[in-house]
Design a protein around this motif. Structure first.
Motif, short mmCIF file in Angstrom:
data_model
loop_
_atom_site.label_atom_id
_atom_site.label_comp_id
_atom_site.label_asym_id
_atom_site.label_seq_id
_atom_site.Cartn_x
_atom_site.Cartn_y
_atom_site.Cartn_z
N GLN A 1 -6.56 -0.97 -6.14
CA GLN A 1 -7.56 -0.12 -5.64
C GLN A 1 -6.99 1.24 -5.40
O GLN A 1 -6.05 1.45 -5.18
CB GLN A 1 -7.78 -0.78 -4.21
CG GLN A 1 -9.01 0.01 -3.42
CD GLN A 1 -9.12 -0.41 -2.00
OE1 GLN A 1 -8.24 -1.12 -1.26
NE2 GLN A 1 -10.26 -0.11 -1.26
N LYS A 44 0.85 -1.16 0.06
CA LYS A 44 0.03 -0.05 -0.04
C LYS A 44 1.04 1.05 -0.01
O LYS A 44 2.16 1.29 0.60
CB LYS A 44 -1.12 0.06 1.30
CG LYS A 44 -1.87 -1.15 1.56
CD LYS A 44 -2.57 -1.22 2.60
CE LYS A 44 -3.40 -2.51 2.91
NZ LYS A 44 -2.89 -3.64 2.87
N LEU A 60 -6.51 4.41 4.42
CA LEU A 60 -6.68 3.20 5.10
C LEU A 60 -7.56 3.01 6.25
O LEU A 60 -8.31 2.24 6.47
CB LEU A 60 -5.16 2.47 6.01
CG LEU A 60 -4.14 2.18 4.80
CD1 LEU A 60 -2.83 1.68 5.63
CD2 LEU A 60 -4.72 1.29 3.81
N GLN A 88 -10.31 5.00 6.21
CA GLN A 88 -11.63 5.34 5.34
C GLN A 88 -11.93 3.86 4.99
O GLN A 88 -13.08 3.55 5.11
CB GLN A 88 -11.29 6.20 4.36
CG GLN A 88 -11.44 7.76 4.61
CD GLN A 88 -11.33 8.42 3.25
OE1 GLN A 88 -11.50 8.16 2.10
NE2 GLN A 88 -11.22 9.77 3.55
N THR A 89 -11.27 3.12 4.70
CA THR A 89 -11.60 1.69 4.15
C THR A 89 -11.99 0.85 5.35
O THR A 89 -12.74 -0.04 5.25
CB THR A 89 -10.17 0.95 3.42
OG1 THR A 89 -9.16 0.97 4.30
CG2 THR A 89 -9.99 1.78 2.02
N ARG A 115 -15.62 1.64 6.31
CA ARG A 115 -16.47 1.32 5.44
C ARG A 115 -16.76 -0.22 5.60
O ARG A 115 -17.90 -0.61 5.51
CB ARG A 115 -15.95 1.57 3.99
CG ARG A 115 -15.93 2.84 3.63
CD ARG A 115 -15.73 3.15 2.14
NE ARG A 115 -15.34 4.41 1.72
CZ ARG A 115 -14.64 4.76 0.60
NH1 ARG A 115 -14.08 3.93 -0.13
NH2 ARG A 115 -14.50 6.06 0.36
N ILE A 166 -7.66 4.94 -3.68
CA ILE A 166 -8.54 5.74 -2.71
C ILE A 166 -8.27 7.20 -2.63
O ILE A 166 -7.13 7.59 -2.97
CB ILE A 166 -8.12 5.07 -1.19
CG1 ILE A 166 -8.70 3.67 -1.01
CG2 ILE A 166 -9.17 5.78 -0.31
CD1 ILE A 166 -8.07 2.96 0.16
N THR A 176 -2.70 -0.94 -3.38
CA THR A 176 -3.68 0.00 -2.76
C THR A 176 -2.94 1.20 -3.04
O THR A 176 -1.58 1.56 -2.49
CB THR A 176 -4.05 -0.31 -1.27
OG1 THR A 176 -4.91 -1.50 -1.38
CG2 THR A 176 -5.02 0.82 -1.07
N VAL A 215 -3.45 5.78 -2.52
CA VAL A 215 -4.25 6.61 -1.70
C VAL A 215 -3.53 8.12 -2.42
O VAL A 215 -2.56 8.31 -2.11
CB VAL A 215 -4.02 6.46 -0.14
CG1 VAL A 215 -5.11 7.56 0.29
CG2 VAL A 215 -4.33 5.19 0.15
#
Length: 262
Positions: free
Chosen positions: A202, A54, A256, A258-259, A262, A204, A159, A161
């Protein structure tokens, strides 16, 4: 060769082999009188093998992209590399346009039935195309550089961001407007969006609020820092930070978080 309706077979050049079934072709003519065939292909799943890594990305002016791993992608001012040559042709273009307008006005005063249009002045058209060629060269160099960076990032991380930067507000700072416009942050984000969708990664997007002033170690808010402050030490935990790397770490942590919510 490529076969087009009403035109038949046309010779063309491409940088790579076409893989997949061609669904549609759009022919585009550039300002430098070059023709491009834009192909829409039906391809199979292009997902890349995962790396379980990430990363948070901060964008800037002195460095284009800064990762939370500490890697920095340098800014290259392609516009300044050919600035002198382009400026010379811009002056020629302005002068030739003025002379052409004067000649057109002179013909109108003489009441000639068929006076020339601006497109019929060859010297003016030549200068116009030369200015367009230099602008196109800068755009192509910048886009190629962004493609190399985004492809490397998508291949290296699962991932990614990034910040949701409001560029219109930043362009109001007249001392930095040209440098910010040259960075093409919006183009960088668009490339990351569709490449992550292509390759099964992913992306973000987070709010950039206070990402450059919060300590990534302890979360202390040190207040706003001016742009000339590139490094600072947290008064709470005494960690020494590079401004951009610290911001990219905060971006990653926020994304991270925020994920998880969710």
């Amino acid at each position: 060769f490529i076969k087009l309706p009403k035109l038949g077979y046309l010779r063309y050049r491409a940088g790579r082999k076409i893989v997949g079934k061609i669904k549609a072709v759009t022919i585009r003519k550039s300002s430098t009188n070059k023709y491009y065939a834009v192909l829409s292909l039906d391809c199979e799943n292009q997902a890349i093998k995962g790396t379980n890594k990430k990363v948070g990305l901060d964008v800037g002016v002195s460095d284009l992209v800064i990762t939370s791993d500490g890697q920095k992608y340098q800014t290259i001012r392609f516009d300044k590399l050919i600035e002198y040559k382009k400026h010379q042709w811009e002056k020629k273009l302005a002068r030739r346009r003025l002379l052409a307008f004067k000649d057109i006005q002179k013909q109108k005063k003489l009441r000639l039935l068929e006076h020339k249009s601006l497109d019929q002045y060859k010297n003016y058209q030549k200068a116009k195309i030369m200015v367009a060629k230099y602008s196109e060269k800068v755009a192509n160099q910048r886009k190629d550089y962004l493609h190399k960076i985004t492809t490397e990032l998508v291949n290296s991380y699962d991932t990614i961001v990034i910040e949701d930067i409001k560029i219109n507000k930043l362009l109001k700072k007249h001392n930095l407007a040209r440098a910010i416009a040259n960075q093409s942050w919006r183009e960088l984000r668009l490339m990351l969006e569709y490449k992550c969708a292509w390759y099964g990664k992913q992306l973000i997007v987070i709010d950039p609020y206070k990402t450059s002033q919060i300590c990534s170690q302890c979360g202390y808010d040190d207040g706003k820092h001016e742009l000339d402050v590139r490094t600072w030490t947290c008064p709470h935990c005494h960690a020494h930070h590079d401004r951009d790397i610290n911001a990219s770490k905060n971006i990653l942590n926020t994304g991270l978080g925020q994920t998880l919510v969710r």
